[in-house]
Design an enzyme around this catalytic site. Structure first.
Site, PDB file in Angstrom:
ATOM      1  N   CYS A 115      34.865  52.884  39.164  1.00 22.74           N
ATOM      2  CA  CYS A 115      33.910  52.037  38.977  1.00 22.74           C
ATOM      3  C   CYS A 115      32.876  51.780  40.486  1.00 22.74           C
ATOM      4  O   CYS A 115      31.882  51.544  40.610  1.00 22.74           O
ATOM      5  CB  CYS A 115      34.425  50.448  39.276  1.00 22.74           C
ATOM      6  SG  CYS A 115      34.196  50.480  37.593  1.00 22.74           S
ATOM      7  N   HIS A 257      28.321  46.831  42.348  1.00 16.65           N
ATOM      8  CA  HIS A 257      28.812  47.310  40.775  1.00 16.65           C
ATOM      9  C   HIS A 257      29.284  45.528  39.833  1.00 16.65           C
ATOM     10  O   HIS A 257      30.509  44.865  40.540  1.00 16.65           O
ATOM     11  CB  HIS A 257      30.221  48.047  41.239  1.00 16.65           C
ATOM     12  CG  HIS A 257      31.491  47.771  39.953  1.00 16.65           C
ATOM     13  ND1 HIS A 257      30.913  48.121  38.615  1.00 16.65           N
ATOM     14  CD2 HIS A 257      32.708  47.009  39.911  1.00 16.65           C
ATOM     15  CE1 HIS A 257      32.144  48.186  37.747  1.00 16.65           C
ATOM     16  NE2 HIS A 257      32.831  47.486  38.404  1.00 16.65           N
ATOM     17  N   ASN A 287      30.224  44.931  32.436  1.00 16.73           N
ATOM     18  CA  ASN A 287      30.754  46.139  33.301  1.00 16.73           C
ATOM     19  C   ASN A 287      30.742  47.677  32.485  1.00 16.73           C
ATOM     20  O   ASN A 287      31.553  47.893  31.540  1.00 16.73           O
ATOM     21  CB  ASN A 287      32.447  45.956  34.021  1.00 16.73           C
ATOM     22  CG  ASN A 287      32.380  46.528  34.615  1.00 16.73           C
ATOM     23  OD1 ASN A 287      31.923  48.047  35.555  1.00 16.73           O
ATOM     24  ND2 ASN A 287      34.066  46.456  35.333  1.00 16.73           N
TER      25      ASN A 287
END
Length: 336
Positions: A115, A257, A287
């Site tokens: 990520c 993020h 996500n």
């Protein structure tokens, strides 16, 4: 070209998610979950997933094409692809993406930092520009995490979606809008087991034993990951803000993020900045791992949340463990 005094400047922005959206109610028909359960824990209402036969590279090509169009160019000296779901374990996906974009012959490679991948890729690409190795770099974040999730795991399937986002960086001056400044990167490999796919690499294969099915899927230890994400993202944002000459309170927008709505709120509280300054699209796309930051940027520009002249910090936290951030003054860039 000499690398002396040159900065990497954002010159184009593109984003793409697969057409198919999976709502919480759709997941509830497959798993022991509900819309209320998912929303209350993650802030997510839906996520996009690839159709069978669509891979990470396909999403990366579309986002890359749009970023090049946004920048008004069809050329780049390098392609850097942030992904933890490459089309194949070997070779890297970036060279094929570059070729499909008509960029055969250029430097092309993958960056794997989960990520935090896009922020890491920005840092590497800024180095290519500063050194004089490249004048223009196409930086892509793309992941298809739906392909590595346990179909029976209600937690991970609720959180993760697929997507791709990209920016074009060009050589420019450090004092112009869009110049990347205050890069801050870190890692802690002693906690690599918190976010992982245990099987499929040399560590598991070297044992000579077949992989257990559960080990072939992505796993994450929720509670410690939450704590580590908040701590490291907050500290990284503070470090980058300090290099920019202030504190997080002096930053107009903090684009992180999109791990979890609760994590975003906790980071906002920790750095003392109103949550309204944190653009978010997690409710709609979930996500999206390495694609997350550029997807938020594209949405924030499109809806007017992010405007030219805004002082911005981009940040992320992911497996490795890895974390990082970078700052800039947002330029006149329209996503394609």
């Amino acid at each position: 070209m000499s690398g002396t005094g040159r900065a990497a400047v954002v010159a184009g922005l593109g984003a793409w998610v697969p057409p198919a959206a999976v709502t919480n109610d759709a997941l509830a028909r497959q798993l022991d979950t509900s819309d209320e359960w998912i929303r209350s824990r993650t802030g997510i209402a839906s996520r996009h997933v690839v159709d069978p036969g669509t891979a990470t590279g396909d999403l990366a090509v579309e986002a890359g094409r749009r970023a090049l169009k946004s920048a008004g160019t069809d050329v780049a000296d390098a392609v850097v692809l942030a992904t933890s779901t490459p089309d194949r374990p070997c070779p890297a996906t970036a060279p094929e993406v570059a070729s499909r974009l008509g960029l055969t012959g250029v430097c092309a490679f993958d960056v794997a930092a989960v990520c935090t991948g896009f922020v890491y890729a920005l840092g590497v690409s800024a180095g290519l520009v500063a050194s004089g190795a490249a004048r223009t770099v196409l930086v892509i974040g793309a992941d298809t995490f739906s392909t590595i999730l346990d179909p029976a795991d209600r937690t991970t399937r609720a959180i993760f979606g697929d997507g791709a986002g990209a920016v074009v960086l060009r050589a420019g001056d450090p004092d112009e809008p869009g110049a990347l400044l205050g890069l801050h990167l870190g890692s802690d490999g002693s906690r690599s087991d918190l976010i992982q796919v245990a099987a499929g690499g040399s560590w598991q294969r070297s044992t000579g034993l077949p992989a257990e099915e559960a080990a072939t899927y992505f796993t994450m230890e929720g509670r410690p990951v939450f704590a580590e994400a908040v701590r490291h993202m907050a500290a990284s944002v503070e470090a980058t803000a300090a290099v920019l000459g202030g504190t997080p309170a002096d930053v107009d927008r903090i684009v992180l993020h999109q791990a979890n709505a609760r994590i975003l709120a906790a980071v906002a509280e920790r750095v003392g900045v109103p949550l309204e300054r944190f653009p978010s699209n997690i409710e709609r796309v979930g996500n999206t791992v390495a694609a997350s930051v550029p997807l938020v940027l594209a949405d924030a520009v499109a809806d007017g949340t992010l405007r030219p002249g805004h002082r911005v910090v981009l940040g992320g936290f992911g497996g490795g463990l890895t974390w990082g951030s970078v700052g800039l003054v947002w330029p006149e860039v329209v996503p394609a």
